[in-house]
Structure formats: C-alpha cells, structure tokens
Design an enzyme around this catalytic site. Sequence first.
Site, PDB file in Angstrom:
ATOM      1  N   GLN A  50       0.810  -1.225   0.000  1.00 53.37           N
ATOM      2  CA  GLN A  50       0.000   0.000   0.000  1.00 53.37           C
ATOM      3  C   GLN A  50       0.844   1.276   0.000  1.00 53.37           C
ATOM      4  OE1 GLN A  50      -2.690  -1.418   3.382  1.00 53.37           O
ATOM      5  NE2 GLN A  50      -4.067  -0.175   2.129  1.00 53.37           N
ATOM      6  N   CYS A  92     -10.697   0.192   3.307  1.00 54.16           N
ATOM      7  CA  CYS A  92      -9.278   0.022   3.013  1.00 54.16           C
ATOM      8  C   CYS A  92      -8.705   1.379   2.628  1.00 54.16           C
ATOM      9  CB  CYS A  92      -9.112  -0.964   1.860  1.00 54.16           C
ATOM     10  SG  CYS A  92      -7.394  -1.215   1.364  1.00 54.16           S
ATOM     11  N   LEU A  93      -7.540   1.708   3.155  1.00 48.33           N
ATOM     12  CA  LEU A  93      -6.919   3.001   2.842  1.00 48.33           C
ATOM     13  C   LEU A  93      -6.656   3.149   1.342  1.00 48.33           C
ATOM     14  CD1 LEU A  93      -4.301   3.300   5.740  1.00 48.33           C
ATOM     15  CD2 LEU A  93      -6.509   4.482   5.548  1.00 48.33           C
ATOM     16  N   GLU A 135      -4.998  -7.672   6.118  1.00 50.29           N
ATOM     17  CA  GLU A 135      -3.600  -7.344   5.788  1.00 50.29           C
ATOM     18  C   GLU A 135      -2.888  -8.524   5.133  1.00 50.29           C
ATOM     19  OE1 GLU A 135      -3.100  -4.313   5.756  1.00 50.29           O
ATOM     20  OE2 GLU A 135      -4.727  -3.749   7.110  1.00 50.29           O
TER      21      GLU A 135
END
Length: 169
Positions: A50, A92-93, A135
């Site tokens: 990410q 989710c970022l 994750e």
Amino acid sequence: MIYPIVKFGDPVLEKPAAEVTTFDDGIKKLVEDMFESMYAARGVGLAAPQIGISQRIAVVDVTFKEDPGAKLVLINPIIIHKVGRQRSSEGCLSIPEFREDVTRAKTVTVRAQDLSGKFFEHTGEDLLARAFLHETDHLNGKLYISHISGLKRDLIKRKIKKLVKAGEW
Ligand code: NI
C-alpha cells in the site's frame, strides 16, 4: 517518513508480495515509516504494497495509538487458524471513501516473524481478526472487495473509473 498511500488501480496492490529474508535496519526503518504512514492516513492496518513496496510486511494497531502494546508488526504472516463468523463494515486506505459489509472469521491466529526474524503466533478476535485477514490478503495481492458480491464490486469499480476520469482518484 510518511509515504503516500497507493490507491486501487495500481498493479502493486494486486500481485503477491515478496517474502522478507533479511531482517536488518532497513526493515526496521520501513516498519517505523509504515506506522507513521498508517497513522497519518487514520488507518488501523497497513501492508507494505500500500506504500508501493512489494514485501510481505504489515503493521496493525486496532487501538489507533491508545495502547502502545497493541502495535503489531507482521512479517511474512500466514493465517494458521480461523474460527467463527463476524459480519461488519470494512474499508481500506487504498480504496478511500468506500465501505462494504464483509463476512470474516471471528477468531484468527496468525503466525509471523518479528523485526528480528523470530517466529511468533498471535490470536485476535473481532476487529483484530479482521485486520489479520485483511492485511494478509493484501500481501497475497487480494483486496477486501474480492469478498463482496460481484455486483457491488463492479459498482465500486465503475465509481472509481469515474473518479479517475475526473482526476479525483
Ligand atoms: Ni486495506
């Protein structure tokens, strides 16, 4: 150092990350930066892809700074046990502004390595269990939207396409 968060559409999010084999100061610095980047983005979990780094490293803090002991570093994590079911909203970022209900196991045990390469196991429930699964998925190139219906997934993808066109993604 705060890294920008990579958003959906970048291929780094959809390929399996590489195993970590060297546990040196570089990894320590990277993990520090990952926590810093995660907190800056108001997240409770972050996987290295990410921030554009395709390595099997994730950081988690489901208390968001409240309990320093809750900070977890997961290197080369694998899910070794899961049991039960929970369903709640997940985001989710890398897919900002979207959330969907996702069914996940309620209790999850992860086996991973720490910063010195030592193996450990950790069992989490509810949000922590969800974070372990979310994750670990990231490190396998999988996003939470793969766990929702195709219809909902296509809708999100269409909306993102529009945002990309508008220069807002
Ligand atoms: Ni995520």
